[in-house]
Write a protein that holds these residues in place. Structure first.
Motif, PDB file in Angstrom:
ATOM      1  N   GLU A 228      50.216  48.758  55.632  1.00 41.19           N
ATOM      2  CA  GLU A 228      50.418  47.532  54.856  1.00 41.19           C
ATOM      3  C   GLU A 228      49.093  46.994  54.340  1.00 41.19           C
ATOM      4  OE1 GLU A 228      53.183  43.627  55.545  1.00 41.19           O
ATOM      5  OE2 GLU A 228      51.592  43.963  57.028  1.00 41.19           O
ATOM      6  N   LEU A 229      48.071  47.020  55.190  1.00 39.69           N
ATOM      7  CA  LEU A 229      46.749  46.543  54.782  1.00 39.69           C
ATOM      8  C   LEU A 229      46.187  47.411  53.664  1.00 39.69           C
ATOM      9  CD1 LEU A 229      44.327  44.638  55.292  1.00 39.69           C
ATOM     10  CD2 LEU A 229      43.512  46.289  56.984  1.00 39.69           C
ATOM     11  N   PHE A 230      46.356  48.727  53.781  1.00 42.38           N
ATOM     12  CA  PHE A 230      45.853  49.643  52.755  1.00 42.38           C
ATOM     13  C   PHE A 230      46.544  49.414  51.419  1.00 42.38           C
ATOM     14  CE2 PHE A 230      46.246  53.738  50.514  1.00 42.38           C
ATOM     15  CZ  PHE A 230      44.904  54.011  50.288  1.00 42.38           C
ATOM     16  N   ASN A 231      47.864  49.258  51.449  1.00 43.62           N
ATOM     17  CA  ASN A 231      48.622  49.085  50.205  1.00 43.62           C
ATOM     18  C   ASN A 231      48.365  47.737  49.543  1.00 43.62           C
ATOM     19  OD1 ASN A 231      49.941  51.610  50.290  1.00 43.62           O
ATOM     20  ND2 ASN A 231      51.456  50.823  51.748  1.00 43.62           N
ATOM     21  N   ALA A 232      48.083  46.719  50.350  1.00 42.97           N
ATOM     22  CA  ALA A 232      47.909  45.378  49.804  1.00 42.97           C
ATOM     23  C   ALA A 232      46.470  45.068  49.409  1.00 42.97           C
ATOM     24  CB  ALA A 232      48.391  44.341  50.827  1.00 42.97           C
ATOM     25  N   SER A 233      45.525  45.884  49.855  1.00 42.84           N
ATOM     26  CA  SER A 233      44.119  45.567  49.615  1.00 42.84           C
ATOM     27  C   SER A 233      43.687  45.991  48.217  1.00 42.84           C
ATOM     28  CB  SER A 233      43.242  46.265  50.656  1.00 42.84           C
ATOM     29  OG  SER A 233      43.353  47.666  50.526  1.00 42.84           O
ATOM     30  N   ARG A 234      42.639  45.350  47.740  1.00 37.86           N
ATOM     31  CA  ARG A 234      42.012  45.751  46.489  1.00 37.86           C
ATOM     32  C   ARG A 234      41.313  47.097  46.689  1.00 37.86           C
ATOM     33  NH1 ARG A 234      43.138  43.547  41.863  1.00 37.86           N
ATOM     34  NH2 ARG A 234      40.981  43.795  41.160  1.00 37.86           N
ATOM     35  N   PRO A 235      41.036  47.836  45.625  1.00 38.03           N
ATOM     36  CA  PRO A 235      40.340  49.119  45.778  1.00 38.03           C
ATOM     37  C   PRO A 235      39.027  48.961  46.548  1.00 38.03           C
ATOM     38  CG  PRO A 235      41.149  48.873  43.537  1.00 38.03           C
ATOM     39  CD  PRO A 235      41.376  47.553  44.211  1.00 38.03           C
ATOM     40  N   GLN A 236      38.818  49.837  47.506  1.00 40.97           N
ATOM     41  CA  GLN A 236      37.627  49.802  48.355  1.00 40.97           C
ATOM     42  C   GLN A 236      36.770  51.045  48.112  1.00 40.97           C
ATOM     43  OE1 GLN A 236      36.936  47.142  50.328  1.00 40.97           O
ATOM     44  NE2 GLN A 236      38.817  46.215  49.527  1.00 40.97           N
ATOM     45  N   PRO A 237      35.453  50.907  48.060  1.00 37.36           N
ATOM     46  CA  PRO A 237      34.573  52.058  47.767  1.00 37.36           C
ATOM     47  C   PRO A 237      34.783  53.235  48.714  1.00 37.36           C
ATOM     48  CG  PRO A 237      33.332  50.007  47.676  1.00 37.36           C
ATOM     49  CD  PRO A 237      34.684  49.651  48.201  1.00 37.36           C
ATOM     50  N   GLN A 238      34.976  52.966  50.004  1.00 36.91           N
ATOM     51  CA  GLN A 238      35.088  54.058  50.969  1.00 36.91           C
ATOM     52  C   GLN A 238      36.334  54.915  50.758  1.00 36.91           C
ATOM     53  OE1 GLN A 238      35.172  50.843  51.684  1.00 36.91           O
ATOM     54  NE2 GLN A 238      36.799  50.314  53.112  1.00 36.91           N
ATOM     55  N   ASP A 239      37.374  54.361  50.129  1.00 37.86           N
ATOM     56  CA  ASP A 239      38.596  55.132  49.889  1.00 37.86           C
ATOM     57  C   ASP A 239      38.427  56.117  48.732  1.00 37.86           C
ATOM     58  OD1 ASP A 239      39.949  53.784  51.920  1.00 37.86           O
ATOM     59  OD2 ASP A 239      40.496  52.145  50.575  1.00 37.86           O
ATOM     60  N   PHE A 240      37.489  55.856  47.855  1.00 33.06           N
ATOM     61  CA  PHE A 240      37.241  56.727  46.696  1.00 33.06           C
ATOM     62  C   PHE A 240      36.022  57.621  46.889  1.00 33.06           C
ATOM     63  CE2 PHE A 240      39.833  53.348  45.070  1.00 33.06           C
ATOM     64  CZ  PHE A 240      40.578  53.896  44.045  1.00 33.06           C
ATOM     65  N   THR A 241      35.422  57.587  48.080  1.00 32.10           N
ATOM     66  CA  THR A 241      34.149  58.261  48.293  1.00 32.10           C
ATOM     67  C   THR A 241      34.207  59.198  49.494  1.00 32.10           C
ATOM     68  OG1 THR A 241      33.014  56.319  47.392  1.00 32.10           O
ATOM     69  CG2 THR A 241      31.666  57.905  48.600  1.00 32.10           C
ATOM     70  N   VAL A 242      33.526  60.311  49.360  1.00 30.62           N
ATOM     71  CA  VAL A 242      33.425  61.309  50.426  1.00 30.62           C
ATOM     72  C   VAL A 242      31.942  61.598  50.668  1.00 30.62           C
ATOM     73  CG1 VAL A 242      33.893  63.719  51.061  1.00 30.62           C
ATOM     74  CG2 VAL A 242      35.654  62.365  49.899  1.00 30.62           C
ATOM     75  N   LEU A 243      31.581  61.709  51.925  1.00 30.11           N
ATOM     76  CA  LEU A 243      30.214  62.119  52.262  1.00 30.11           C
ATOM     77  C   LEU A 243      30.177  63.635  52.384  1.00 30.11           C
ATOM     78  CD1 LEU A 243      27.286  61.562  53.174  1.00 30.11           C
ATOM     79  CD2 LEU A 243      28.163  61.370  55.506  1.00 30.11           C
TER      80      LEU A 243
END
Length: 694
Positions: A178-193
């Protein structure tokens, strides 16, 4: 230990708890202490420093308890994050489990144990002098049919724990999604190390990364930031920042206005340091790779990128503020050596810790103390002294020794080369938990050398019998340990060290900067899980411990809600990544309880009960396997269904272009980000927090 010694320990700790609660209630209302007892609210602008004084501020009041109780879980989630919610769910889960266990233990098992008549006769007039072993399963006669009540209770409590654990897993995974779906886009979700980037002659790492991802992921690749080694520059910048703060403090206290040329010089120094960093930085074979979609980043994260598995190794990127930059100075071989050194250091720490454990065990035996310290024989014969030494002092000493271990475990995890502060804390949490289970439980129970302790676990078939003999004998010690933990929990409220530091700085004028702490999950979660392990382990053996454990979790629930809302400010958000540690620890505690029960029924000459108990750990492990497959993957990654739905929602978001623009620089090393230092000449005369609401 006799009952009167336990009651002495209860009285001492209960008195200290009441004193600390009253002291906190008074100290928190003093105008000068607001930055100690509500630093988070001050930093967020929700409170204002008061300068008025009234007599009511010297009287303890329970209003803070109501304020800590009132916020709902959703309000706590919005304010403190999912990690804080997971932390508080440990209390909720434990209170539910031990409410059921306490009812069964006190009203069913405890009377059966006391009236067992195997090691002592029933005598209510001499109750204070009764050994606590009279209240354990050891007092039930061998072969007694009453032991079937303990057998039934083992099945019932296992079912209760598994049901509540399933409920918590379902609840927390739902909150995570629920937190993931409701949150604004976060840098860590679009980024891979990506680590282990191969070097090519005549080509920089920057060019290598760009060409690789443009060739293999052209449709989703957005940008990248190559990591550089800048430890020296980072130290210089930190030193320069401290110097700037000192000058600012000095200028703010001068009667005349400061010379603004000093600030221009400070900005010039910053610029020179930035140029120095750019000219001396050295590339590290690691980079943060950002993508245009969640699904694209997930594909790269979970796909082997190279034929050589130690090249182009991917892992989830943490939040930009959560990155632990110094680790990138370690090479692959260096990190491997560091892990080896940590293993060796952990073993040495475990061995060294046996010394205080042996000392604590010596204090619990009054006869042994008289033998070792004959000059104290007359003192030890005084009733009150002997009760304090055997009932209170050993658990207090153990608590003090345990308090120095969490910082050591955090250092060990830092050395191992985790990429984030949250990763370091999770690793330290696991290390601390197993350290407590081994040293605070098994080392106390299986007294003797390290070799003899290890021998128990090497002979698997003898484990239940050895534990069945040793664990009940230490029931009195662990009851006193839980009671002593009340005081350590209550001391969390008063924040004595922070208060002393604030007073010293206030008197010496060393700094006007307020520090807002964050909660140390790596030390607090293992402490809670150890108490839960003791409760489940001694549920059948010594149910007298259960009311004290209930009080422990009740006190902790109120205290930590208050601290999370008023004191601690989260420095990262892992979205509940600590819960798998809680789940695994609970399953281990259940298996341990069942193994001890199996041995107990064998010793009590009830072999049928032992045989019928065999399906119980099998059922528990099957339940664990189901939860591991049903819930645990959600803590590691998100499904394609979830990611694609979120990507489609983001396509309609007009702010995504701006987000991607910021994403390109989100993982720049903060040591090279220019700092803006401004000075308001009228700032010295402005009232503190004048624009904030009360």
């Amino acid at each position: 230990m006799i009952l009167s010694a336990l009651l002495t320990s209860v009285g001492i700790n209960l008195g200290l708890c009441v004193l600390l609660f009253a002291l906190y209630s008074v100290l928190r209302k003093q105008p000068s202490n607001i930055e100690v007892y509500a630093p988070r609210l001050v930093a967020e602008g929700k409170v204002q420093r008061r300068r008025d004084f009234n007599l009511d501020s010297l009287l303890p009041t329970p209003g803070w308890v109501r304020n800590a109780w009132q916020p709902s879980e959703d309000e706590l989630l919005a304010s403190c994050g999912l990690d804080a919610v997971v932390f508080m769910r440990i209390f909720v889960f434990s209170l539910r489990v031990f409410s059921v266990a306490g009812f069964m233990g006190i009203f069913i098992l405890l009377p059966i144990n006391y009236f067992g008549d195997q090691i002592s006769e029933v005598d209510f007039y001499d109750l204070p002098n009764k050994s606590l072993s009279s209240f354990t399963i050891s007092n039930v006669k061998d072969g007694s049919s009453r032991l079937w009540a303990h057998f039934s209770s083992a099945y019932i409590i296992t079912g209760v724990v598994c049901y509540l654990l399933y409920y918590e897993c379902n609840h927390i995974t739902f909150k995570r999604l629920e937190l993931f779906n409701a949150s604004r886009p976060q840098p860590q979700d679009f980024t891979v190390l990506v680590r282990g980037i191969p070097s090519h002659s005549g080509s920089s790492l920057d060019d290598t990364v760009h060409s690789f991802f443009m060739e293999y992921h052209p449709s989703t690749y957005l940008s990248h930031v190559v990591v550089h080694r800048k430890n020296k520059l980072r130290g210089v910048m930190k030193y320069a920042e401290n110097i700037y703060r000192r000058f600012t403090l000095l200028f703010s206290r001068r009667s005349s206005r400061p010379d603004f040329r000093d600030y221009n010089k400070r900005e010039d120094v910053d610029g020179r340091l930035q140029q120095f960093g750019l000219s001396t930085q050295k590339e590290v074979s690691a980079a943060f790779i950002s993508f245009k979609s969640l699904y694209g980043a997930s594909n790269v994260l979970h796909t082997q990128q190279s034929v050589n598995p130690i090249e182009w190794v991917t892992e989830q990127a943490p939040e930009p503020d959560d990155v632990y930059w110094p680790l990138f100075s370690s090479s692959y071989i260096g990190k491997w050596i560091s892990k080896l050194l940590v293993i060796v250091a952990s073993i040495l720490l475990t061995v060294l810790y046996l010394l205080p454990v042996a000392f604590v065990q010596g204090l619990t035996n009054l006869y042994q103390l008289k033998t070792l310290l004959p000059f104290l024989k007359n003192v030890l014969e005084i009733s009150v002294v002997s009760q304090v030494i055997t009932g209170y002092l050993p658990s207090l000493i153990l608590q003090l020794f345990l308090s120095i271990v969490p910082p050591i475990m955090k250092i060990f995890s830092t050395i191992q080369g985790y990429i984030s502060h949250s990763g370091i804390e999770k690793s330290a949490c696991s290390k601390m938990l197993w350290f407590l289970i081994w040293n605070a439980f098994f080392a106390n129970v299986l007294t003797g050398s390290v070799t003899s302790q290890l021998q128990v676990f090497l002979e698997l078939k003898d484990i239940p019998t050895r534990l069945a003999v040793a664990v009940p004998a230490q029931a009195s010690f662990y009851i006193a340990y839980v009671v002593t933990s009340w005081t350590s929990l209550s001391s969390e409220l008063t924040r004595v060290l922070a208060l002393l530091g604030d007073w010293i700085c206030g008197c010496s004028g060393c700094s006007d900067e307020m520090h807002v702490p964050s909660i140390s999950y790596h030390s607090e979660i293992p402490r809670l899980l150890l108490v839960a392990l003791l409760g489940l382990t001694y549920f059948l053996l010594a149910p007298l411990i259960l009311p004290f454990i209930l009080i422990f979790f009740c006190i902790g629930y109120i205290i930590y809600r208050n601290q999370l809302l008023n004191v601690y400010l989260p420095k990262y958000e892992s979205r509940g990544q600590f819960w798998p540690i809680v789940h695994n620890s609970t399953i281990f505690s259940l298996i341990l309880m069942q193994a001890i029960a199996f041995g107990i029924f064998g010793l009590k000459k009830l072999p049928l009960a032992s045989s019928l108990l065999i399906p119980l750990p099998v059922f528990t492990l099957l339940f664990h396997d189901y939860c591991r497959k049903r819930f645990m993957p959600i803590f590691q990654t998100y499904s394609a269904e979830t990611l694609i739905k979120k990507d489609r929602m983001d396509q309609n978001d007009s702010g995504m272009n701006e987000f991607f623009h910021k994403l390109k620089s989100a993982y720049n090393d903060p040591s090279l980000i220019p700092r803006q230092h401004t000075y308001d000449p009228d700032d010295r005369s402005a009232p503190l927090l004048s624009s904030l609401d009360t």
